[in-house]
Scaffold this motif. Structure first.
Motif, PDB file in Angstrom:
ATOM      1  N   ASN A  62       0.927  -1.216   0.016  1.00 50.72           N
ATOM      2  CA  ASN A  62       0.128   0.183   0.090  1.00 50.72           C
ATOM      3  C   ASN A  62       0.768   0.866   0.093  1.00 50.72           C
ATOM      4  OD1 ASN A  62      -2.715  -1.447   0.166  1.00 50.72           O
ATOM      5  ND2 ASN A  62      -1.929  -2.064   2.017  1.00 50.72           N
ATOM      6  N   ILE A  63       2.180   1.265  -0.528  1.00 52.94           N
ATOM      7  CA  ILE A  63       3.010   2.370  -0.419  1.00 52.94           C
ATOM      8  C   ILE A  63       2.407   3.428  -1.093  1.00 52.94           C
ATOM      9  CG2 ILE A  63       4.469   1.576  -2.195  1.00 52.94           C
ATOM     10  CD1 ILE A  63       5.873   2.942   0.924  1.00 52.94           C
ATOM     11  N   GLU A  64       1.663   3.314  -2.268  1.00 49.49           N
ATOM     12  CA  GLU A  64       1.120   4.234  -3.077  1.00 49.49           C
ATOM     13  C   GLU A  64       0.329   5.305  -2.282  1.00 49.49           C
ATOM     14  OE1 GLU A  64      -1.562   2.653  -6.020  1.00 49.49           O
ATOM     15  OE2 GLU A  64      -1.874   4.488  -7.120  1.00 49.49           O
ATOM     16  N   VAL A  65      -0.385   4.605  -1.389  1.00 49.42           N
ATOM     17  CA  VAL A  65      -1.291   5.819  -0.624  1.00 49.42           C
ATOM     18  C   VAL A  65      -0.533   6.392   0.646  1.00 49.42           C
ATOM     19  CG1 VAL A  65      -3.148   4.645  -1.725  1.00 49.42           C
ATOM     20  CG2 VAL A  65      -2.462   3.966   0.666  1.00 49.42           C
ATOM     21  N   SER A  66       0.553   6.048   0.848  1.00 46.15           N
ATOM     22  CA  SER A  66       1.068   6.652   2.180  1.00 46.15           C
ATOM     23  C   SER A  66       2.321   7.636   2.276  1.00 46.15           C
ATOM     24  CB  SER A  66       1.508   5.384   3.093  1.00 46.15           C
ATOM     25  OG  SER A  66       2.622   4.827   2.521  1.00 46.15           O
ATOM     26  N   ALA A  67       2.206   8.438   1.216  1.00 45.79           N
ATOM     27  CA  ALA A  67       2.970   9.390   0.952  1.00 45.79           C
ATOM     28  C   ALA A  67       2.857  10.752   2.089  1.00 45.79           C
ATOM     29  CB  ALA A  67       2.947  10.423  -0.619  1.00 45.79           C
ATOM     30  N   PRO A  68       3.661  11.400   2.213  1.00 46.44           N
ATOM     31  CA  PRO A  68       5.097  11.261   2.135  1.00 46.44           C
ATOM     32  C   PRO A  68       5.930  10.182   2.642  1.00 46.44           C
ATOM     33  CG  PRO A  68       4.929  12.951   3.313  1.00 46.44           C
ATOM     34  CD  PRO A  68       3.521  12.677   3.405  1.00 46.44           C
ATOM     35  N   TYR A  69       7.141  10.059   1.983  1.00 40.90           N
ATOM     36  CA  TYR A  69       7.998   9.097   2.355  1.00 40.90           C
ATOM     37  C   TYR A  69       9.058   9.250   3.113  1.00 40.90           C
ATOM     38  CZ  TYR A  69       4.759   7.187  -1.315  1.00 40.90           C
ATOM     39  OH  TYR A  69       3.606   6.744  -2.095  1.00 40.90           O
ATOM     40  N   MET A  70       9.774   7.999   3.663  1.00 43.29           N
ATOM     41  CA  MET A  70      10.636   8.038   4.511  1.00 43.29           C
ATOM     42  C   MET A  70      10.505   8.585   6.117  1.00 43.29           C
ATOM     43  SD  MET A  70      12.240   6.895   1.988  1.00 43.29           S
ATOM     44  CE  MET A  70      14.204   6.391   2.183  1.00 43.29           C
ATOM     45  N   HIS A  71      11.158   8.286   7.055  1.00 44.00           N
ATOM     46  CA  HIS A  71      11.021   8.591   8.482  1.00 44.00           C
ATOM     47  C   HIS A  71      10.471   9.708   8.966  1.00 44.00           C
ATOM     48  CE1 HIS A  71      15.095   9.675   8.276  1.00 44.00           C
ATOM     49  NE2 HIS A  71      14.782  10.447   9.419  1.00 44.00           N
ATOM     50  N   ASP A  72      10.916  10.764   7.928  1.00 42.36           N
ATOM     51  CA  ASP A  72      10.764  12.286   8.259  1.00 42.36           C
ATOM     52  C   ASP A  72       9.832  12.779   7.073  1.00 42.36           C
ATOM     53  OD1 ASP A  72      12.517  12.241   6.317  1.00 42.36           O
ATOM     54  OD2 ASP A  72      13.976  13.706   7.324  1.00 42.36           O
ATOM     55  N   GLY A  73       9.244  11.912   6.204  1.00 37.85           N
ATOM     56  CA  GLY A  73       8.310  12.458   5.241  1.00 37.85           C
ATOM     57  C   GLY A  73       9.307  13.328   4.073  1.00 37.85           C
ATOM     58  N   SER A  74      10.346  13.269   4.026  1.00 40.91           N
ATOM     59  CA  SER A  74      11.376  14.248   3.331  1.00 40.91           C
ATOM     60  C   SER A  74      11.210  13.849   1.831  1.00 40.91           C
ATOM     61  CB  SER A  74      12.781  14.036   3.667  1.00 40.91           C
ATOM     62  OG  SER A  74      12.966  12.703   3.548  1.00 40.91           O
ATOM     63  N   LEU A  75      10.715  12.730   1.393  1.00 41.32           N
ATOM     64  CA  LEU A  75      10.613  12.460  -0.144  1.00 41.32           C
ATOM     65  C   LEU A  75       9.100  12.538  -0.441  1.00 41.32           C
ATOM     66  CD1 LEU A  75      13.219   9.654  -0.891  1.00 41.32           C
ATOM     67  CD2 LEU A  75      13.454  12.448  -0.721  1.00 41.32           C
ATOM     68  N   ALA A  76       8.682  13.446  -1.396  1.00 44.58           N
ATOM     69  CA  ALA A  76       7.138  13.516  -1.491  1.00 44.58           C
ATOM     70  C   ALA A  76       6.672  12.316  -2.455  1.00 44.58           C
ATOM     71  CB  ALA A  76       6.990  14.947  -2.225  1.00 44.58           C
ATOM     72  N   THR A  77       7.480  11.787  -3.210  1.00 45.72           N
ATOM     73  CA  THR A  77       6.926  10.763  -4.393  1.00 45.72           C
ATOM     74  C   THR A  77       7.533   9.626  -4.207  1.00 45.72           C
ATOM     75  OG1 THR A  77       8.383  11.641  -6.124  1.00 45.72           O
ATOM     76  CG2 THR A  77       6.099  12.793  -5.558  1.00 45.72           C
ATOM     77  N   LEU A  78       7.023   8.450  -4.756  1.00 44.39           N
ATOM     78  CA  LEU A  78       7.524   7.370  -5.257  1.00 44.39           C
ATOM     79  C   LEU A  78       8.890   7.458  -6.168  1.00 44.39           C
ATOM     80  CD1 LEU A  78       4.812   4.471  -5.074  1.00 44.39           C
ATOM     81  CD2 LEU A  78       6.384   5.011  -3.426  1.00 44.39           C
ATOM     82  N   GLU A  79       8.489   8.540  -7.169  1.00 46.49           N
ATOM     83  CA  GLU A  79       9.642   8.698  -8.173  1.00 46.49           C
ATOM     84  C   GLU A  79      10.969   9.111  -7.489  1.00 46.49           C
ATOM     85  OE1 GLU A  79       6.462   9.362  -8.456  1.00 46.49           O
ATOM     86  OE2 GLU A  79       5.814   8.378 -10.373  1.00 46.49           O
ATOM     87  N   GLU A  80      10.663   9.978  -6.110  1.00 46.84           N
ATOM     88  CA  GLU A  80      11.986  10.371  -5.485  1.00 46.84           C
ATOM     89  C   GLU A  80      12.761   9.380  -4.988  1.00 46.84           C
ATOM     90  OE1 GLU A  80      10.928  15.233  -4.667  1.00 46.84           O
ATOM     91  OE2 GLU A  80      10.729  13.812  -3.093  1.00 46.84           O
ATOM     92  N   VAL A  81      11.825   8.442  -4.474  1.00 46.46           N
ATOM     93  CA  VAL A  81      12.219   7.308  -3.644  1.00 46.46           C
ATOM     94  C   VAL A  81      13.076   6.331  -4.556  1.00 46.46           C
ATOM     95  CG1 VAL A  81      11.908   5.359  -2.055  1.00 46.46           C
ATOM     96  CG2 VAL A  81      10.502   7.464  -1.883  1.00 46.46           C
ATOM     97  N   VAL A  82      12.603   6.314  -5.838  1.00 47.82           N
ATOM     98  CA  VAL A  82      13.268   5.295  -6.339  1.00 47.82           C
ATOM     99  C   VAL A  82      14.569   5.915  -7.074  1.00 47.82           C
ATOM    100  CG1 VAL A  82      13.065   4.395  -8.806  1.00 47.82           C
ATOM    101  CG2 VAL A  82      11.449   3.981  -7.209  1.00 47.82           C
ATOM    102  N   ASP A  83      14.508   7.410  -7.192  1.00 54.60           N
ATOM    103  CA  ASP A  83      15.784   8.121  -7.691  1.00 54.60           C
ATOM    104  C   ASP A  83      16.803   7.984  -6.577  1.00 54.60           C
ATOM    105  OD1 ASP A  83      14.772   8.971  -9.944  1.00 54.60           O
ATOM    106  OD2 ASP A  83      14.128  10.857  -9.599  1.00 54.60           O
ATOM    107  N   LEU A  84      16.310   8.048  -5.276  1.00 54.00           N
ATOM    108  CA  LEU A  84      17.147   7.874  -4.386  1.00 54.00           C
ATOM    109  C   LEU A  84      18.171   6.571  -4.352  1.00 54.00           C
ATOM    110  CD1 LEU A  84      17.038   8.421  -0.438  1.00 54.00           C
ATOM    111  CD2 LEU A  84      17.909   6.298  -1.358  1.00 54.00           C
ATOM    112  N   PHE A  85      17.149   5.519  -4.677  1.00 54.81           N
ATOM    113  CA  PHE A  85      17.995   4.021  -4.650  1.00 54.81           C
ATOM    114  C   PHE A  85      18.593   4.008  -5.913  1.00 54.81           C
ATOM    115  CE2 PHE A  85      14.881   3.338  -1.181  1.00 54.81           C
ATOM    116  CZ  PHE A  85      15.540   2.888  -0.312  1.00 54.81           C
ATOM    117  N   ALA A  86      18.211   4.705  -6.947  1.00 50.81           N
ATOM    118  CA  ALA A  86      19.172   4.335  -8.253  1.00 50.81           C
ATOM    119  C   ALA A  86      20.356   5.369  -8.211  1.00 50.81           C
ATOM    120  CB  ALA A  86      18.020   4.955  -9.374  1.00 50.81           C
ATOM    121  N   GLU A  87      20.259   6.278  -7.588  1.00 53.53           N
ATOM    122  CA  GLU A  87      21.478   7.073  -7.477  1.00 53.53           C
ATOM    123  C   GLU A  87      22.276   6.521  -6.406  1.00 53.53           C
ATOM    124  OE1 GLU A  87      21.906   9.396  -9.758  1.00 53.53           O
ATOM    125  OE2 GLU A  87      19.887   9.213 -10.500  1.00 53.53           O
TER     126      GLU A  87
END
Ligand code: HEC
Ligand code: HEC
Length: 411
Positions: free
Chosen positions: A322-347
C-alpha cells in the motif's frame, strides 16, 4: 526524540510477545551475506544486527487469518489471544478521541484507513500541537513486524509499543499525562456502551489501561493486507502489465528485495514459522550533513537506542504494501513521491544541494552497501514505480470492519 522516550515505557503493561527470546546484539554485515559476527574490536564499525532465536509457536487461539499460502500466520502473545469481541472493542478505542488527554485525538487521527493508516503529513502532529520528529507510520500487517516504529530495536511487540503513543511525553501523541490517566478511564466508563463491550471482551466490566491496550493491539493485528493486485497475480487470478512485470524484474535486480523481501516486503518479518531472525536497520544515504554520515540531531535512527556510531541514520525497512497511498515517504516524510524514492535508490543516496540539510548522501560512509548507484533508465524507474503500485490493496483501504465505528453509528 531521546532514546529514553522510545525505550520500553515504564508503564508497558501487556507482557511482551517476545520476552522469551534470546537476545544478542553483535556486529555484522549489513548485506546479510555472512552469518558470522564481526570480531569484537571492529564492532563500532559495523551496524548492529540482533540475532534472535524464537521458541516454537503454539497459537493461543483459533483465529481464522484467511491468508494466502505464502503468508504464514503471525505470532500472537499467549496472554493476549485473538477474540472477536476484543477486536471489536479495540476498533472502537482506536477511533475514540476520548483516549487522548485533551480529547482531541484518537489513534486514527494519525492512522487513517484510506492512507493505509498513515496521515499524509511529513511529520506527525501530536494532540498538544507538538510536531513529532518522524512521520506517522502506515499500519499494514503490523502483527508480523519484528520490531516497531521507524527505528527501535527495544520494541518487539504491539503491546510494548502502544504505551508510547498513549503516555509518551517526548514527543506527545495522545498525551495521557499522569493527571489524565484516571480522567480518561472515567470518560470511557461514562459511555454506556463500553462496560458491556469490556465484559464481552474480557469477562468483566472492568475498564483498565491494560485491557484498553490489549484490545487495541488485537484490533491492530486485524490490519491485514494480502489482496493487492500483485497477490492476485501470484495466485493466478490477475495479470500484470508489461511495465509492471519489468518493474518487478528491476525490483529484484536492484536488490530492493534484500531489505524489502518476503511476503511483507520487509526484512523485519516474524511469523508462526520463524525460528531465527537477524534484525537489521539500514542507512540508505538520505542525509550526510558532515561528510561523516551525520543525520539531523532530532532523528538519528537506531543509534538512539544502541549508541553504536555505525547505526547513525539506520532505520527499519518498512513494508511496501500500500505504499502508493502513504506519501510522503521515509521516516521524516522528506521525499514527496515514489519517483523521488526510486531516484534515491537508483543514485545510491540523496544529494541535497543547499539549506541546513545540505550534503551528499551518496558519499555517506555509513550507507548500506546495497544502496549504490545503479544504471536504471527513466523507463526502468517508471516501471519500478508501476510495480510498487501493484501492492495497493483497495479491499484493505475500504474494509468496513476496519473503518470508524462512530461514523457508522452501529456496533
Ligand atoms: C500524533 C500522531 C499519532 C497518534 C495519535 C498515534 N500515532 Fe502511532 N505512530 C505515530 C508516529 C509518528 C509513529 C512513528 C514513531 C517513531 O518511529 O518514533 C507511529 C508508529 C506507530 C506504530 C508502529 C508501526 C510499525 O510498523 O512499527 C504503531 C503500531 C502505532 N503507531 C499505533 C498507534 C496506536 C495504537 C495509537 C493510539 C493508541 C497511535 N499509534 C496513535 C503517530 C501517531
Ligand atoms: C539496504 C536496505 C534497503 C534497500 C536495498 C532498499 N531499501 Fe527501501 N528502504 C529501506 C529503509 C531502511 C527505508 C526507510 C529509510 C528512512 O526512513 O530513512 C526504506 C524506505 C523505502 C521506501 C519508503 C517507505 C515509506 O513508508 O516511507 C520505499 C518506497 C522504498 N524504500 C523502496 C525501495 C526500492 C524500490 C528499492 C530498490 C530500488 C529499495 N527500497 C531498496 C531499506 C532499503
Amino acid at each position: 526524540m531521546s532514546a529514553r522516550a522510545l525505550f520500553a515505557h515504564p508503564r508497558a503493561g501487556g507482557a511482551a510477545l517476545l520476552c522469551a527470546l534470546m537476545l544478542a546484539a553483535c556486529g555484522g554485515d549489513d548485506d546479510g551475506q555472512t552469518g558470522a559476527s564481526a570480531p569484537e574490536d571492529s564492532r563500532a564499525a559495523s551496524p548492529t544486527v540482533l540475532h534472535w532465536t524464537l521458541p516454537e509457536y503454539v497459537a493461543p487461539d483459533d483465529w481464522a487469518w484467511n491468508l494466502p499460502d505464502y503468508f504464514p500466520p503471525p505470532r500472537v502473545p499467549a496472554d493476549n489471544p485473538m477474540r472477536a469481541e476484543k477486536v471489536a472493542l479495540g476498533r472502537w478505542l482506536f477511533y475514540d478521541k476520548r483516549l487522548s488527554g485533551n480529547g482531541t485525538q484518537a489513534c486514527a487521527t494519525c492512522h487513517e484507513q484510506r492512507r493505509a493508516f498513515s496521515d499524509g503529513r511529513a511529520r506527525a502532529l501530536g494532540s498538544t500541537g507538538v510536531v513529532h520528529p518522524r512521520g506517522a507510520m502506515a499500519l499494514v500487517n503490523v502483527a508480523w513486524n519484528a520490531t516497531y516504529t521507524w527505528a527501535n530495536s527495544a520494541l518487539p511487540s504491539l503491546e510494548r509499543q502502544i504505551p508510547n503513543p498513549i503516555f509518551g511525553t517526548e514527543p506527545v501523541e495522545l498525551g495521557v499525562s499522569d493527571d489524565a490517566v484516571a480522567v480518561v478511564l472515567e470518560r470511557l466508563r461514562a459511555d454506556s456502551r463500553y462496560p458491556a463491550m469490556f465484559a464481552a471482551a474480557f469477562g468483566t466490566e472492568q475498564i483498565s489501561w491494560q485491557r484498553i491496550m490489549q484490545a487495541i493491539a488485537s484490533f491492530e493485528r486485524t490490519l491485514v493486507s494480502v489482496n493487492s493486485r500483485y497477490d492476485h497475480y501470484l495466485q493466478g487470478k490477475a495479470t500484470l502489465t508489461d511495465a509492471e512485470l519489468n518493474g518487478l524484474r528491476v525490483f529484484h535486480e536492484a536488490q530492493c528485495d534484500t531489505c524489502h523481501g518476503g511476503p511483507n516486503f520487509t526484512d523485519q518479518f516474524i511469523s508462526a514459522d520463524t525460528r531465527e531472525i537477524r534484525v537489521r536497520y539500514h542507512n540508505v544515504g538520505l542525509y550526510n550533513l558532515d561528510g561523516q554520515g551525520a543525520y539531523p540531531a532530532d532523528s538519528e535512527g537506531v543509534f538512539e537506542i544502541t549508541a553504536n556510531l555505525a547505526d547513525i541514520g539506520a532505520f527499519r525497512a518498512p513494508t511496501l504494501r500500500n505504499i502508493e497511498v502513504s506519501a510522503p515517504y521515509m521516516h521524516d516524510g522528506s521525499l514527496a513521491t515514489l519517483e523521488e524514492v526510486v531516484d534515491l535508490f537508483a543514485e545510491g543516496g540523496w544529494h541535497i544541494l543547499e539549506g541546513p540539510l545540505a550534503g551528499d548522501g551518496r558519499a555517506s560512509p555509513l550507507k548500506s552497501r546495497l544502496v549504490r548507484a545503479r544504471a536504471l533508465s527513466a523507463q526502468e524507474r517508471a516501471d519500478l514505480v508501476a510495480f510498487l503500485k501493484t501492492l495497493t490493496d483497495p479491499a484493505f483501504l475500504t474494509d468496513p470492519s476496519l473503518s470508524d465505528p462512530f461514523q457508522e453509528g452501529a456496533r
